[in-house]
Design an enzyme around this catalytic site. Structure first.
Site, PDB file in Angstrom:
ATOM      1  N   SER A 106       5.059   4.270  -1.245  1.00 15.98           N
ATOM      2  CA  SER A 106       3.916   4.865  -0.429  1.00 15.98           C
ATOM      3  C   SER A 106       3.525   6.127  -0.725  1.00 15.98           C
ATOM      4  CB  SER A 106       4.434   4.583   0.896  1.00 15.98           C
ATOM      5  OG  SER A 106       3.617   5.083   2.050  1.00 15.98           O
ATOM      6  N   GLN A 127       1.084   3.756  -4.122  1.00 14.94           N
ATOM      7  CA  GLN A 127       0.257   3.026  -3.168  1.00 14.94           C
ATOM      8  C   GLN A 127      -0.456   4.031  -2.421  1.00 14.94           C
ATOM      9  OE1 GLN A 127       0.770   3.464   0.394  1.00 14.94           O
ATOM     10  NE2 GLN A 127      -0.904   2.327   1.125  1.00 14.94           N
ATOM     11  N   TYR A 129      -3.713   4.732   0.739  1.00 16.59           N
ATOM     12  CA  TYR A 129      -4.688   4.261   1.745  1.00 16.59           C
ATOM     13  C   TYR A 129      -5.991   5.304   1.257  1.00 16.59           C
ATOM     14  CZ  TYR A 129      -1.193   2.214   4.634  1.00 16.59           C
ATOM     15  OH  TYR A 129      -0.121   1.247   5.224  1.00 16.59           O
ATOM     16  N   THR A 155      -4.189  -0.197  -0.812  1.00 17.26           N
ATOM     17  CA  THR A 155      -4.365  -0.923   0.704  1.00 17.26           C
ATOM     18  C   THR A 155      -5.476  -1.150   1.135  1.00 17.26           C
ATOM     19  OG1 THR A 155      -1.965  -0.521   0.928  1.00 17.26           O
ATOM     20  CG2 THR A 155      -3.111  -1.450   2.580  1.00 17.26           C
ATOM     21  N   LYS A 232      -4.259  -4.376  -2.247  1.00 13.98           N
ATOM     22  CA  LYS A 232      -3.055  -5.016  -1.662  1.00 13.98           C
ATOM     23  C   LYS A 232      -3.876  -5.399  -0.383  1.00 13.98           C
ATOM     24  CE  LYS A 232       1.238  -4.022   0.532  1.00 13.98           C
ATOM     25  NZ  LYS A 232       0.764  -4.254   1.977  1.00 13.98           N
ATOM     26  N   HIS A 256       0.543  -7.636   5.268  1.00 13.96           N
ATOM     27  CA  HIS A 256       0.825  -6.261   5.842  1.00 13.96           C
ATOM     28  C   HIS A 256       2.070  -6.569   6.892  1.00 13.96           C
ATOM     29  CE1 HIS A 256      -0.889  -2.003   5.694  1.00 13.96           C
ATOM     30  NE2 HIS A 256       0.180  -1.862   6.571  1.00 13.96           N
ATOM     31  N   ASP A 287       3.300 -10.883  -1.266  1.00 17.93           N
ATOM     32  CA  ASP A 287       4.035 -10.006  -0.350  1.00 17.93           C
ATOM     33  C   ASP A 287       4.134 -10.434   1.060  1.00 17.93           C
ATOM     34  OD1 ASP A 287       5.029  -7.539   0.868  1.00 17.93           O
ATOM     35  OD2 ASP A 287       3.104  -6.934   1.428  1.00 17.93           O
ATOM     36  N   GLY A 288       5.468 -10.798   1.409  1.00 16.04           N
ATOM     37  CA  GLY A 288       5.377 -11.102   2.937  1.00 16.04           C
ATOM     38  C   GLY A 288       6.306 -12.284   3.126  1.00 16.04           C
ATOM     39  N   GLY A 310       9.796  -6.452   1.357  1.00 14.99           N
ATOM     40  CA  GLY A 310       9.762  -5.239   2.192  1.00 14.99           C
ATOM     41  C   GLY A 310      11.074  -4.897   3.106  1.00 14.99           C
ATOM     42  N   ARG A 311      10.814  -5.430   4.294  1.00 18.09           N
ATOM     43  CA  ARG A 311      11.697  -5.050   5.497  1.00 18.09           C
ATOM     44  C   ARG A 311      13.113  -5.075   4.832  1.00 18.09           C
ATOM     45  NH1 ARG A 311       7.765  -7.584   8.886  1.00 18.09           N
ATOM     46  NH2 ARG A 311       7.039  -6.252  10.221  1.00 18.09           N
TER      47      ARG A 311
END
Length: 359
Positions: A106, A127, A129, A155, A232, A256, A287-288, A310-311
């Site tokens: 990130s 990544q 923003y 993103t 993304k 997200h 993703d997710g 992710g998490r």
């Protein structure tokens, strides 16, 4: 006792972290419907195994945009890993290298891009923003190029950070000792200001994210660098078609983590129409809600080339640093390899639409 499932790592991590940090990591936007919707979408899919196939040598290896991977697996971009462990992204980079998977860093990482690259033995993507101050993006891109990052991930589903009730209730702000060290401190100052009833990150995004960008602005970023550009946050075939017209190099289908648009189409469901539109013209990544190796198989059958997790990586990091994050990635890879054997699909390309059905 050894932890044998991602759920056990989640339980262990929750005991390690403060309430506000846990809420920041695990919460979602609005009603939080999307936090569970992604999981429910994957659970509706069932696998259709084939028998009497030679599975004595299963190989989960693959490649995405030139990155050779031990499995079709990567780490999704997540900010501020030092919220859960002092070594933060340095430990995550080591874990990714040990597991042979991709690490997407990130722009709000809590270690420098260069220090993360120094710890990495596997492929890295950066990544972004889109900030109002474009010169900051230029600086990040140049630094990523110099440090050997292999692609940029923009993103596109967050022109602003959505309202996340848990963060607002906690008045969540980033602690002073955890900083987005790759971005000018003056740009990040709002994320550290605690205001009761408001998320500092939501306020920061309203002040600093450029909500005016359109498809036409991608040309500026493409001209800035020769690095591959991956988008993304796409959830529709229409946007996938526009992405291809803009000559993007990859698409990440993502909700997200359930933290942006509430009541949206789950990523696993959106994957079907996006993969159909893309039809092999660029890599597609889901993703997710990836919580088991079987989820990787389901994603491949739905048309993905790889998945991001992710998490769970942060759960492992919170539990035991680099070793914990590595164990989470290794567990997913081992589970996927077992699914390959039991599915009668010893290579990644063997997974396709015939391998699944829906309840």
């Amino acid at each position: 006792m050894a932890l044998l499932t991602l759920h056990e790592y989640e339980t262990a991590a929750r005991k390690q972290l403060s309430g506000p940090v846990w809420d920041f990591l695990s919460g979602g936007s609005g009603t939080e419907s999307m936090v569970s919707a992604g999981r429910e979408a994957l659970d509706r899919i069932r696998l259709r195994p084939r028998c009497l196939v030679d599975v004595s040598d299963c190989d989960p290896g693959t490649s995405v945009l030139g990155a050779n991977l031990a499995a079709p697996l990567g780490i999704a971009p997540m900010a501020y890993h030092r919220l859960v462990h002092p070594e933060g992204e340095l430990a995550t980079a080591r874990a990714a290298g040990e597991a042979g998977v991709l690490f997407t860093v990130s722009m709000f990482a809590s270690h420098t891009l260069e220090d993360i690259a120094a710890e990495a033995t596997g492929p890295l993507w950066l990544q972004l923003y889109w900030l109002k101050r474009r010169e900051l993006l230029v600086d990040l891109v140049r630094r990523a190029e110099a440090a050997g990052y292999g692609a940029l991930v923009l993103t596109v589903d967050a022109p602003r950070v959505a309202r996340r009730p848990r963060d607002a209730r906690n008045g969540f702000s980033v602690p002073e000792d955890v900083r987005a060290v790759n971005v000018d401190p003056s740009v990040m100052s709002a994320s550290h200001v605690n205001t009761p009833g408001e998320s500092a990150l939501a306020r920061h995004s309203r002040e600093r994210f450029d909500a005016s960008i359109t498809w036409e602005d991608l040309a500026w970023l493409r001209e800035l660098t020769s690095l591959p550009l991956v988008l993304k946050g796409l959830l529709t075939g229409e946007d996938a078609e526009l992405a291809l017209k803009c000559e993007v190099d990859g698409i990440i289908v993502s909700n997200h983590g359930g933290r942006q648009l509430d009541f949206a189409q789950p990523a696993a469901e959106a994957l079907v129409e996006i993969a159909e539109v893309v039809s092999g013209r660029c890599p597609v990544i889901l993703d997710g809600a990836i919580r088991h190796g079987a989820d990787i198989a389901k994603a491949l059958c739905l048309g993905a080339d790889s998945v991001f997790v992710g998490r769970p990586v942060l759960w492992g990091l919170a539990h035991s640093g680099s070793a914990g994050a590595s164990a989470v990635l290794r567990l997913l890879t081992e589970e996927f390899e077992e699914v390959m054997a039991l599915m009668g699909a010893p290579r990644v390309p063997h997974f396709g639409p015939a391998g699944i059905t829906r309840k």
